[in-house]
Design a protein around this motif. Structure first.
Motif, PDB file in Angstrom:
ATOM      1  N   GLU A 141      11.622  38.128  35.216  1.00  0.00           N
ATOM      2  CA  GLU A 141      12.269  37.042  35.944  1.00  0.00           C
ATOM      3  C   GLU A 141      13.102  36.168  35.009  1.00  0.00           C
ATOM      4  OE1 GLU A 141      10.989  33.119  38.630  1.00  0.00           O
ATOM      5  OE2 GLU A 141       9.532  34.692  38.191  1.00  0.00           O
ATOM      6  N   TYR A 142      12.552  35.861  33.845  1.00  0.00           N
ATOM      7  CA  TYR A 142      13.276  35.027  32.885  1.00  0.00           C
ATOM      8  C   TYR A 142      14.545  35.719  32.389  1.00  0.00           C
ATOM      9  CZ  TYR A 142      14.489  33.232  28.280  1.00  0.00           C
ATOM     10  OH  TYR A 142      15.184  32.769  27.191  1.00  0.00           O
ATOM     11  N   LEU A 143      14.444  36.992  32.024  1.00  0.00           N
ATOM     12  CA  LEU A 143      15.602  37.704  31.480  1.00  0.00           C
ATOM     13  C   LEU A 143      16.693  37.860  32.531  1.00  0.00           C
ATOM     14  CD1 LEU A 143      13.891  40.501  29.346  1.00  0.00           C
ATOM     15  CD2 LEU A 143      14.991  38.400  28.534  1.00  0.00           C
ATOM     16  N   GLY A 144      16.305  38.070  33.770  1.00  0.00           N
ATOM     17  CA  GLY A 144      17.307  38.193  34.822  1.00  0.00           C
ATOM     18  C   GLY A 144      18.096  36.912  35.002  1.00  0.00           C
ATOM     19  N   ALA A 145      17.412  35.770  34.947  1.00  0.00           N
ATOM     20  CA  ALA A 145      18.081  34.483  35.153  1.00  0.00           C
ATOM     21  C   ALA A 145      18.834  34.014  33.920  1.00  0.00           C
ATOM     22  CB  ALA A 145      17.039  33.428  35.563  1.00  0.00           C
TER      23      ALA A 145
ATOM     24  N   ARG B 197      19.576  35.874  30.887  1.00  0.00           N
ATOM     25  CA  ARG B 197      20.386  36.787  30.085  1.00  0.00           C
ATOM     26  C   ARG B 197      21.107  37.833  30.911  1.00  0.00           C
ATOM     27  NH1 ARG B 197      22.650  36.130  27.269  1.00  0.00           N
ATOM     28  NH2 ARG B 197      22.567  37.776  25.705  1.00  0.00           N
ATOM     29  N   GLY B 198      20.976  37.792  32.227  1.00  0.00           N
ATOM     30  CA  GLY B 198      21.659  38.775  33.054  1.00  0.00           C
ATOM     31  C   GLY B 198      21.126  40.182  32.878  1.00  0.00           C
ATOM     32  N   VAL B 199      19.887  40.301  32.414  1.00  0.00           N
ATOM     33  CA  VAL B 199      19.274  41.615  32.243  1.00  0.00           C
ATOM     34  C   VAL B 199      18.824  42.131  33.609  1.00  0.00           C
ATOM     35  CG1 VAL B 199      17.312  42.859  31.233  1.00  0.00           C
ATOM     36  CG2 VAL B 199      18.548  41.157  29.882  1.00  0.00           C
ATOM     37  N   ILE B 200      19.145  43.371  33.890  1.00  0.00           N
ATOM     38  CA  ILE B 200      18.795  43.984  35.171  1.00  0.00           C
ATOM     39  C   ILE B 200      17.521  44.796  34.981  1.00  0.00           C
ATOM     40  CG2 ILE B 200      19.559  45.535  36.994  1.00  0.00           C
ATOM     41  CD1 ILE B 200      22.454  44.895  36.121  1.00  0.00           C
ATOM     42  N   CYS B 201      16.414  44.296  35.503  1.00  0.00           N
ATOM     43  CA  CYS B 201      15.151  44.997  35.310  1.00  0.00           C
ATOM     44  C   CYS B 201      14.116  44.473  36.285  1.00  0.00           C
ATOM     45  CB  CYS B 201      14.636  44.822  33.878  1.00  0.00           C
ATOM     46  SG  CYS B 201      14.090  43.142  33.477  1.00  0.00           S
ATOM     47  N   GLY B 202      13.049  45.243  36.447  1.00  0.00           N
ATOM     48  CA  GLY B 202      11.855  44.806  37.145  1.00  0.00           C
ATOM     49  C   GLY B 202      10.698  44.812  36.182  1.00  0.00           C
ATOM     50  N   PRO B 203       9.525  44.370  36.599  1.00  0.00           N
ATOM     51  CA  PRO B 203       8.366  44.339  35.699  1.00  0.00           C
ATOM     52  C   PRO B 203       8.028  45.694  35.093  1.00  0.00           C
ATOM     53  CG  PRO B 203       7.927  43.075  37.690  1.00  0.00           C
ATOM     54  CD  PRO B 203       9.224  43.779  37.918  1.00  0.00           C
ATOM     55  N   ASP B 204       8.261  46.783  35.828  1.00  0.00           N
ATOM     56  CA  ASP B 204       7.924  48.105  35.303  1.00  0.00           C
ATOM     57  C   ASP B 204       8.779  48.487  34.104  1.00  0.00           C
ATOM     58  OD1 ASP B 204       5.975  48.421  37.188  1.00  0.00           O
ATOM     59  OD2 ASP B 204       7.185  49.671  38.536  1.00  0.00           O
ATOM     60  N   ASN B 205       9.973  47.912  34.004  1.00  0.00           N
ATOM     61  CA  ASN B 205      10.858  48.221  32.878  1.00  0.00           C
ATOM     62  C   ASN B 205      10.459  47.479  31.608  1.00  0.00           C
ATOM     63  OD1 ASN B 205      12.883  48.081  35.522  1.00  0.00           O
ATOM     64  ND2 ASN B 205      13.251  49.856  34.195  1.00  0.00           N
ATOM     65  N   VAL B 206       9.597  46.483  31.724  1.00  0.00           N
ATOM     66  CA  VAL B 206       9.223  45.648  30.583  1.00  0.00           C
ATOM     67  C   VAL B 206       8.014  46.245  29.866  1.00  0.00           C
ATOM     68  CG1 VAL B 206       8.447  43.368  29.844  1.00  0.00           C
ATOM     69  CG2 VAL B 206      10.133  43.580  31.686  1.00  0.00           C
ATOM     70  N   ILE B 207       8.151  46.458  28.579  1.00  0.00           N
ATOM     71  CA  ILE B 207       7.064  46.952  27.732  1.00  0.00           C
ATOM     72  C   ILE B 207       6.738  45.846  26.731  1.00  0.00           C
ATOM     73  CG2 ILE B 207       6.279  48.785  26.207  1.00  0.00           C
ATOM     74  CD1 ILE B 207       7.177  49.827  28.937  1.00  0.00           C
ATOM     75  N   VAL B 208       5.538  45.300  26.793  1.00  0.00           N
ATOM     76  CA  VAL B 208       5.142  44.220  25.889  1.00  0.00           C
ATOM     77  C   VAL B 208       4.601  44.836  24.602  1.00  0.00           C
ATOM     78  CG1 VAL B 208       3.674  42.187  25.580  1.00  0.00           C
ATOM     79  CG2 VAL B 208       4.605  42.730  27.840  1.00  0.00           C
ATOM     80  N   THR B 209       5.097  44.376  23.464  1.00  0.00           N
ATOM     81  CA  THR B 209       4.715  44.927  22.160  1.00  0.00           C
ATOM     82  C   THR B 209       4.172  43.833  21.252  1.00  0.00           C
ATOM     83  OG1 THR B 209       6.853  44.543  21.078  1.00  0.00           O
ATOM     84  CG2 THR B 209       6.638  46.562  22.394  1.00  0.00           C
ATOM     85  N   ALA B 210       3.691  44.257  20.095  1.00  0.00           N
ATOM     86  CA  ALA B 210       3.144  43.322  19.111  1.00  0.00           C
ATOM     87  C   ALA B 210       4.239  42.807  18.187  1.00  0.00           C
ATOM     88  CB  ALA B 210       2.035  43.994  18.306  1.00  0.00           C
ATOM     89  N   GLY B 211       5.347  42.352  18.757  1.00  0.00           N
ATOM     90  CA  GLY B 211       6.412  41.746  17.961  1.00  0.00           C
ATOM     91  C   GLY B 211       7.646  42.615  17.841  1.00  0.00           C
ATOM     92  N   ALA B 212       8.704  42.023  17.266  1.00  0.00           N
ATOM     93  CA  ALA B 212       9.990  42.715  17.168  1.00  0.00           C
ATOM     94  C   ALA B 212       9.894  43.980  16.334  1.00  0.00           C
ATOM     95  CB  ALA B 212      11.035  41.764  16.578  1.00  0.00           C
TER      96      ALA B 212
END
Length: 496
Positions: A184-188, A190-205
């Protein structure tokens, strides 16, 4: 020789040492067993007796005994006390405390070629010296103004939920509420087109870089890397045995037309279009569209590192490359280390639909997940509005610190160095006169308790520009002017 006499003869404790007494006692007894001074079957004195003889606390002896029993040096049986274990003779070797070992290296045991390559990546300067932040470390947010009490409350609230999924192994690609909040944050923002399934949370950059590179780059594949560019990305590509091809950056960002000729097309293009690292330029819209077209024509992946795009001080941010892409060729990455604090160790990837399953499986294999309880607290932090409020406050604060740094550089140093004033970010480059080594200036600055990074280290080729990379975001206002003054002394030492 009686047991107490044997033990006391083997023990030499130094109460002035930084090593805890229980650890000293443990090490003394362990070494005495290994070199044969305490023989198998010898009954150890009761903890109370030994504590009295050594004039130390009984708990100290108990802790040492427990460690020795756990590691198999001692045996404890009901009714027979604690005795030296029957260690096989071939383990009775002459040895000293583990801190003093000096074992000759075995040439058969060596690093891999990838490991040796990773050692060539230079490390950045530390951000703290004995607990104190120094000017002008780059990449550091304002830690003193982070809402610590709010964060502690949210973390504690999640810790009081022992029956939740936060304490098992089932999170996989990330805490669901956090993935939704990030999407939700990235869409608003940064204009990133994605849903929650596209997001992969990692242990840092760095974990994001490593994971993405593992999945799309084979050994020997060409990877385009900005010149100059981020050293951490270079490390991930070296670890994947990729062939790194430096592509020059100009005032519009990475320039595909300037890529060296005679090479096969890249498998991956790494770039920082919102705020180029380290020159600070923003990739123009024309260049973004050209880069997307080139990637689509060649089948290359683009890895877009949007590491600090939240902090822009002039005009509106351009849309992310991912938001402009219509062919599913961009992998987008971001981090919470710059927006919140580095130790949070949370980053994220936004991957195209056809890569979701691969990343879901790979992150389970590599184990690059941050702690679930921290993910849950961060989700609460974002969903309750604390994240966006913090970003707004920091954007205003960093803009003021940026202006103050530029003013002090002009006021105190005049034309001795030429700082660039990028539209965004948390740091800026300040270019040195021709013939002056940024390594020399950085070394002199360190002697004056100023941290700066040499921009020349961000180059892969010899076509280097010498500049100082100066962070301002994490530097309190009252430290900026004195820091510039000390930087001036360092420049003077180098004849600038």
């Amino acid at each position: 020789m009686s047991a107490p006499t044997a033990i006391l003869g083997a023990v030499h404790l130094d109460p002035r040492s930084e090593i805890p007494l229980y650890r000293q006692l443990y090490e003394n007894v362990r070494v005495a067993i290994l070199d044969g001074r305490l023989l198998a079957g010898l009954r150890m004195p009761p903890s109370r007796t030994l504590a009295k003889e050594l004039a130390i606390g009984r708990n100290t002896v108990v802790s040492a005994y427990e460690q020795l029993i756990a590691e198999g040096y001692l045996e404890s049986r009901v009714g027979s006390g604690t005795r030296v274990a029957a260690i096989p003779p071939d383990t009775l070797i002459e040895t000293g405390p583990s801190e003093e070992r000096n074992v000759a290296p075995d040439p058969r045991r060596r690093l891999s070629a990838r490991g040796e390559a990773m050692l060539t990546v230079k490390r950045a300067s530390p951000s703290f010296v004995k607990g104190h932040v120094l000017p002008f470390q780059h990449g550091m947010p304002s830690l003193e103004l982070f809402p610590h009490q709010v964060w502690a409350r949210l973390l504690a609230r999640r810790a009081r939920q022992p029956q939740s999924r936060l304490f098992d192994y089932q999170l996989g690609t990330g805490f669901p509420a956090l993935r939704e909040a990030i999407a939700e944050y990235l869409g608003a923002a940064r204009g990133v087109i994605c849903g929650p399934d596209n997001v992969i949370v990692t242990a840092g950059a760095q974990a994001s870089l490593d994971l993405a590179t593992r999945l799309v780059v084979d050994p020997g594949d060409v990877v385009w890397h900005e010149e100059p560019g981020y050293m951490g990305a270079r490390g991930a590509f070296l670890a994947a045995s990729a062939r790194i091809l430096p592509v020059p950056v100009d005032k519009e960002g990475l320039n595909p037309d300037a890529a060296p000729g005679g090479e096969k097309p890249p498998r991956l293009i790494y770039c920082t279009p919102s705020h180029q690292y380290p020159l600070g330029v923003t990739m123009s819209l024309t260049r973004r569209l050209a880069l997307l077209q080139y990637a689509n024509e060649t089948g290359a992946w683009i890895l877009e590192d949007d590491y600090d795009s939240e902090f822009r001080y002039a005009g509106r941010p351009l849309s992310s490359l991912q938001g402009l892409d219509r062919a599913g060729g961009v992998i987008y990455m971001g981090t919470m280390a710059k927006t919140l604090f580095p130790a949070i160790r949370i980053g994220y990837l936004v991957v195209p639909d056809n890569l979701i399953e691969a990343f879901q499986r790979a992150i389970r294999v590599t184990g690059q997940n941050p702690p679930a309880i921290v993910q849950a607290a961060l989700a609460d932090f974002m969903l309750e509005g604390h994240f966006s409020a913090h970003i707004r406050r920091m954007r205003s604060l960093y803009a003021e610190r940026r202006i103050l740094l530029l003013q002090e550089l002009e006021k105190q140093l005049g034309g001795r160095i030429k700082p660039s004033a990028p539209d965004g970010g948390m740091q800026l480059p300040a270019f040195l006169p021709e013939g002056v080594s940024d390594d020399d200036v950085v070394a002199a600055a360190d002697r004056h308790k100023v941290l700066a990074s040499p921009v020349s280290h961000f180059y892969l080729t010899q076509r280097k520009r010498h500049a100082l990379y100066l962070g301002f975001a994490g530097v309190p206002e009252q430290m900026i002017a004195p820091g510039v003054e000390r930087l001036g002394l360092a420049l003077a030492e180098c004849g600038v």
